[in-house]
Design a protein around this motif. Structure first.
Motif, PDB file in Angstrom:
ATOM      1  N   SER A  18      27.303  -0.392  40.678  1.00 49.01           N
ATOM      2  CA  SER A  18      27.642  -1.540  39.839  1.00 49.01           C
ATOM      3  C   SER A  18      27.497  -1.191  38.368  1.00 49.01           C
ATOM      4  N   VAL A  19      28.184  -1.964  37.524  1.00 46.16           N
ATOM      5  CA  VAL A  19      28.085  -1.855  36.073  1.00 46.16           C
ATOM      6  C   VAL A  19      27.638  -3.209  35.541  1.00 46.16           C
ATOM      7  N   SER A  20      26.591  -3.203  34.708  1.00 48.70           N
ATOM      8  CA  SER A  20      26.032  -4.437  34.171  1.00 48.70           C
ATOM      9  C   SER A  20      25.888  -4.335  32.663  1.00 48.70           C
ATOM     10  N   VAL A  21      25.739  -5.496  32.034  1.00 49.50           N
ATOM     11  CA  VAL A  21      25.552  -5.587  30.586  1.00 49.50           C
ATOM     12  C   VAL A  21      24.297  -6.402  30.313  1.00 49.50           C
ATOM     13  N   VAL A  22      23.472  -5.897  29.369  1.00 45.04           N
ATOM     14  CA  VAL A  22      22.285  -6.624  28.923  1.00 45.04           C
ATOM     15  C   VAL A  22      22.596  -7.201  27.548  1.00 45.04           C
ATOM     16  N   VAL A  35      23.586  -8.454  33.549  1.00 47.08           N
ATOM     17  CA  VAL A  35      24.603  -9.302  34.181  1.00 47.08           C
ATOM     18  C   VAL A  35      25.716  -8.400  34.702  1.00 47.08           C
ATOM     19  N   PRO A  36      26.042  -8.488  35.998  1.00 40.71           N
ATOM     20  CA  PRO A  36      27.068  -7.593  36.544  1.00 40.71           C
ATOM     21  C   PRO A  36      28.448  -7.854  35.953  1.00 40.71           C
ATOM     22  N   VAL A  37      29.089  -6.786  35.541  1.00 40.39           N
ATOM     23  CA  VAL A  37      30.473  -6.836  35.093  1.00 40.39           C
ATOM     24  C   VAL A  37      31.394  -6.555  36.273  1.00 40.39           C
ATOM     25  N   LYS A  38      30.977  -5.598  37.105  1.00 39.62           N
ATOM     26  CA  LYS A  38      31.707  -5.308  38.334  1.00 39.62           C
ATOM     27  C   LYS A  38      30.734  -4.695  39.329  1.00 39.62           C
ATOM     28  N   SER A  56      29.928   6.436  34.300  1.00 40.04           N
ATOM     29  CA  SER A  56      28.700   7.181  34.026  1.00 40.04           C
ATOM     30  C   SER A  56      28.880   8.209  32.911  1.00 40.04           C
ATOM     31  N   LEU A  57      30.090   8.713  32.719  1.00 40.59           N
ATOM     32  CA  LEU A  57      30.343   9.696  31.666  1.00 40.59           C
ATOM     33  C   LEU A  57      30.121   9.109  30.277  1.00 40.59           C
ATOM     34  N   PHE A  58      30.323   7.786  30.130  1.00 42.93           N
ATOM     35  CA  PHE A  58      30.273   7.171  28.807  1.00 42.93           C
ATOM     36  C   PHE A  58      29.140   6.161  28.654  1.00 42.93           C
ATOM     37  N   THR A  71      24.411   1.536  37.750  1.00 42.97           N
ATOM     38  CA  THR A  71      23.318   1.705  38.703  1.00 42.97           C
ATOM     39  C   THR A  71      23.832   1.803  40.128  1.00 42.97           C
ATOM     40  N   MET A  72      23.001   2.386  40.969  1.00 46.38           N
ATOM     41  CA  MET A  72      23.268   2.418  42.401  1.00 46.38           C
ATOM     42  C   MET A  72      22.191   1.613  43.098  1.00 46.38           C
ATOM     43  N   ASP A  73      22.574   0.545  43.760  1.00 47.09           N
ATOM     44  CA  ASP A  73      21.648  -0.313  44.490  1.00 47.09           C
ATOM     45  C   ASP A  73      22.006  -0.283  45.971  1.00 47.09           C
TER      46      ASP A  73
END
Length: 644
Positions: free
Chosen positions: A89-93, A134-137, A149-151, A161-163
């Motif tokens: 998943s990709v999240s934003v704080v 907060v999950p973006v995707k 992950s590269l950026f 992250t990997m959950d």
């Protein structure tokens, strides 16, 4: 040479004095300011040094909450029914991201489909608590995760992250019994606050899920485990620069739950229902263990884990065959002729002889005509069960009344919920005179004599669920004990005790009348004979067919054609093997549109075959060669007892 003016001399001296005064004043202020600054620096360096050093360390490290792996749910043989799988998943704080719009623009270049959900993402980010990702995707593919992950280190406040995410390997086969998990919502948070507690921080984690129905809900606290945290080192812009392994704390996985269900038998039950609607429940009539608890049609619980699309959920909700309803415990139906052994036992308890003969001419009159399925002629109780003769049980019910029937019905397992770990049970209805007085007004409070005949054949106000029917079949098969169902076998490796069985309270000779009648149902000429043969050598099962009408036949039709919702329900209860009862089951086919022996019995046969073939002792019997009959006049073989 002219003399200098005294006025000019005086102005110079005055100007010099003024300058000196200002110089001394400013110098004093500067010295005082330097003194205050020096004192403050000394205070910071000497007195507050430890406090600010700790604050600097706190800013340097960030504790990130981690969801504990949810406990596994397995069947009685250890087959996984609910497990976990990796999910990227990709999240934003929000409070670390410097420019949310610019950040989402960059993420959209890496994950184009996030642009479509931009407004919802911004709304969720603005509503999130401080420093909560907060999950973006979610559920990214490996290629998407690698690309982000590269950026990610160049994007402040963005986490890749990997959950672990919940996974149901059998899809809909166990959706109702095992249940499913879903995201925490505002109602969950409010419920905790109404209980006088503050919602735990893990409730706000994007990867956390809560049990919604079934075992996932009833054992949620055991399954969710204890969350941990990862201490990471961050720079001034919030980018991760390392991990403090010693300062981190691993999450504690949830406890493993073992159920009494059998995965093979459960899957077989869903297979035989195909597109039909209904329920199947199978039990071990010696221990009470539930082996099958199936509801059809079902739904895929995996869709709830990430959030089921509205279009799919609405389709499930609006479909007339109600896949979201657990028909095994929540749906209730008139039991039809499967209920007739109850009426027979109630009559025997009131002194009726099972050998009494009642002549069936196809009709029974009590204020109006009550029809039968045929002209059965003289019938005793066993043959009336075999032939499912309505007239016989109309007569008994009219003679003994509703209270006698209700007493036996409750003792046989109807009209109650069972403590099996599923809370959405519908206890149905077992009516009697007291119930009518409490629920009707005026003249209708009285139980009318004309209401009893329908009650005697499992119609009228009576309503039961499939679990109760299986308990009922188990108690008939056992013959002596009030078998109680059990679904949860162990939690965290600790065995859950089997429920205690009380005595049924009926003489076994009376129970044998019911058993022999049900054995005749599946024998030659019985209403369930053709579709109940197991094909396992001489091994047989006993049963009782049932057809429950859902419309008044006086309005046209016979409940076997027309639109789906107007067709009769078809039922079948069974136990087997006859000579050593081990397994009992019930089948309800909603609006099957025919007779229970035609629609429901073949499904019971296939489930019973699966259970018998998985039982080592019974399988050995099936595979053992038949004992040859001795030839006339041949001497007895060695070890054969010679009759005296």
């Amino acid at each position: 040479m002219s003399e200098r003016s005294p006025i000019q001399f005086s102005e110079v001296n005055e100007r010099q004095g003024s300058f000196l005064r200002r110089t001394f004043l400013l110098g004093g202020v500067a010295i005082a300011g330097l003194g205050v600054l020096g004192a403050r620096l000394a205070h910071l360096q000497l007195i507050d040094q430890r406090r600010y050093a700790l604050a600097a360390v706190a800013n340097r490290f960030n504790d990130r909450l981690q969801v504990a792996p949810r406990g596994l749910i397995v069947d009685r043989h250890g087959v996984m029914l609910a497990g976990n799988r990796p999910s990227f998943s990709v999240s934003v704080v929000r409070d670390v991201t410097q420019d949310l719009d610019a950040t989402l623009d960059l993420i959209a270049r890496l994950l184009p489909d996030t642009a479509e959900r931009r407004r919802r993402i911004i709304r969720d980010v603005n509503a999130a608590p401080l420093f909560v990702p907060v999950p973006v995707k979610t559920d990214l593919t490996w290629e998407e995760f690698a690309r982000v992950s590269l950026f990610v280190n160049e994007l402040p406040g963005v986490l890749a992250t990997m959950d672990e995410i919940r996974f149901y390997p059998f899809g809909g086969s166990f959706a109702h019994a095992v249940g499913y998990v879903a995201k925490v919502n505002a109602n969950d948070v409010e419920a905790v606050r109404e209980a006088g507690e503050e919602p735990p921080a893990i409730y706000y984690h994007p990867g956390f899920r809560i049990g919604r129905v079934g075992i996932e809900k009833s054992l949620d606290n055991d399954l969710r485990g204890r969350p941990g945290y990862q201490r990471v080192e961050v720079d001034a812009e919030g980018r991760v620069r390392g991990e403090d392994a010693e300062g981190s704390q691993a999450a504690v996985p949830g406890q493993k739950v073992m159920l009494t269900l059998d995965a093979d038998a459960q899957n077989r039950a869903l297979e035989v229902f195909e597109e039909e609607s209904g329920a199947a429940v199978a039990m071990d009539c010696r221990t009470g263990d539930i082996l099958v608890l199936a509801s059809a049609p079902s739904f895929d619980p995996n869709l709830f884990v990430s959030g089921v699309p509205s279009a799919i959920y609405n389709a499930w909700r609006d479909y007339e065959r109600t896949p979201m309803l657990d028909k095994a415990v929540s749906g209730t139906y008139a039991p039809g002729s499967t209920f007739k052994p109850v009426t027979g036992m109630a009559a025997m308890q009131r002194g009726a002889s099972p050998d009494r003969v009642i002549v069936c001419n196809g009709s029974f009159y009590l204020g109006r005509r009550f029809g039968c399925t045929g002209r059965h002629g003289p019938q005793d109780m066993k043959n009336a069960i075999k032939n499912s003769c309505n007239v016989y049980f109309y007569t008994l019910a009219a003679e003994i009344g509703p209270d006698a029937i209700a007493e036996v019905a409750r003792n046989m397992g109807f009209g109650q919920e069972y403590d099996i770990g599923i809370g959405s049970q519908n206890e149905g209805l077992v009516p009697d005179r007291a119930w009518k007085r409490e629920n009707f007004t005026g003249e209708n409070q009285r139980w009318f004599t004309g209401e009893s005949p329908s009650y005697g054949i499992g119609q009228g106000y009576l309503a039961v669920n499939a679990l109760q029917l299986a308990v009922y079949a188990s108690r008939i098969a056992n013959g002596r004990k009030r078998v109680m169902p059990r679904l949860i076998k162990s939690v965290g490796g600790v065995e859950r005790p089997s429920p205690a069985f009380e005595d049924l309270g009926y003489g076994f000779d009376k129970m044998r009348v019911l058993q022999e009648g049900m054995e005749m149902v599946t024998d030659t000429g019985g209403t369930g004979f053709r579709n109940s043969q197991l094909g396992l050598g001489g091994m047989r099962m006993a049963g009782k067919t049932g057809t429950a009408q859902v419309i008044n036949y006086d309005r046209g039709g016979r409940g076997r054609g027309g639109d789906w919702a107007s067709r009769d329900h078809n039922l079948f209860i069974a136990y087997g093997p006859i000579d050593d009862p081990r397994y009992a089951l019930s089948i309800v086919v909603q609006h099957g549109g025919s007779f229970g022996g035609t629609i429901a019995a073949p499904k019971a046969r296939e489930i019973m075959r699966t259970l018998i073939l998985k039982d080592p002792e019974l399988l050995a019997r099936v595979n053992s060669p038949p004992t040859p009959e001795p030839l006339p006049g041949a001497p007895p073989s060695a070890g054969t007892e010679v009759p005296q």
